[in-house]
Motif scaffolding. Structure first.
Motif, short mmCIF file in Angstrom:
data_model
loop_
_atom_site.label_atom_id
_atom_site.label_comp_id
_atom_site.label_asym_id
_atom_site.label_seq_id
_atom_site.Cartn_x
_atom_site.Cartn_y
_atom_site.Cartn_z
N THR A 267 42.74 25.95 27.44
CA THR A 267 44.18 25.71 27.62
C THR A 267 44.64 26.32 28.94
N ASP A 268 45.83 25.90 29.35
CA ASP A 268 46.40 26.45 30.59
C ASP A 268 46.59 27.96 30.49
N LEU B 273 44.86 30.13 28.67
CA LEU B 273 43.56 30.81 28.77
C LEU B 273 43.06 30.83 30.21
N LEU B 274 43.23 29.70 30.90
CA LEU B 274 42.81 29.64 32.29
C LEU B 274 43.60 30.63 33.15
N ALA B 275 44.90 30.67 32.95
CA ALA B 275 45.75 31.59 33.71
C ALA B 275 45.36 33.04 33.42
N GLY B 276 45.05 33.35 32.16
CA GLY B 276 44.62 34.70 31.81
C GLY B 276 43.30 35.07 32.46
N ALA B 277 42.36 34.12 32.50
CA ALA B 277 41.07 34.37 33.13
C ALA B 277 41.23 34.60 34.64
N VAL B 278 42.10 33.83 35.27
CA VAL B 278 42.34 33.98 36.71
C VAL B 278 42.97 35.34 37.00
N ARG B 279 43.96 35.73 36.18
CA ARG B 279 44.61 37.04 36.37
C ARG B 279 43.61 38.17 36.22
N GLU B 280 42.75 38.08 35.20
CA GLU B 280 41.75 39.13 34.98
C GLU B 280 40.79 39.20 36.16
N HIS B 281 40.37 38.06 36.66
CA HIS B 281 39.46 38.03 37.80
C HIS B 281 40.09 38.73 39.00
N TRP B 282 41.33 38.42 39.31
CA TRP B 282 41.97 39.01 40.49
C TRP B 282 42.31 40.47 40.28
N HIS B 283 42.51 40.87 39.02
CA HIS B 283 42.70 42.30 38.73
C HIS B 283 41.43 43.06 39.10
N VAL B 284 40.28 42.53 38.73
CA VAL B 284 39.00 43.16 39.05
C VAL B 284 38.79 43.16 40.57
N GLU B 285 39.09 42.04 41.22
CA GLU B 285 38.93 41.96 42.68
C GLU B 285 39.83 42.97 43.39
N ALA B 286 41.05 43.14 42.89
CA ALA B 286 41.97 44.11 43.50
C ALA B 286 41.42 45.52 43.36
N HIS B 287 40.82 45.83 42.22
CA HIS B 287 40.21 47.14 42.00
C HIS B 287 39.06 47.36 42.99
N HIS B 288 38.22 46.34 43.16
CA HIS B 288 37.12 46.45 44.12
C HIS B 288 37.65 46.61 45.55
N HIS B 289 38.73 45.93 45.85
CA HIS B 289 39.31 46.04 47.19
C HIS B 289 39.77 47.48 47.46
#
Length: 84
Positions: A2-3, A5-21
């Protein structure tokens, strides 16, 4: 998928990327010369701990938090023992 679930997955991915940054830029992980034994893992744990302790104490910018703490290493225990 669903939209929502996709939005949640994208947010989680960028949260992890921000932490790595933050680890890469503010805490200079990529510039580290530590490469042998368990030391790289220990340093990763310490970097994650530094980020995790800064947020609940009111710091929203990791760079400002580390710049403040560098000349005050004697205040580091205040992060884990407030009111000490």
């Amino acid at each position: 998928m669903t939209d929502a679930l996709l939005a949640g997955a994208v947010r989680e991915h960028w949260h992890v990327e921000a932490h790595h940054h933050v680890r890469d830029t503010t805490l200079a992980k990529d510039a580290s010369k530590i490469r042998t034994g368990n030391t790289p893992r220990a340093m990763a744990i310490l970097r994650n701990l530094a980020i995790a302790l800064a947020r609940p104490t009111g710091w929203t910018n990791a760079a400002h938090a580390t710049d403040y703490r560098k000349p005050h290493p004697d205040h580091a225990l205040d992060l884990i023992q407030p009111g000490r």
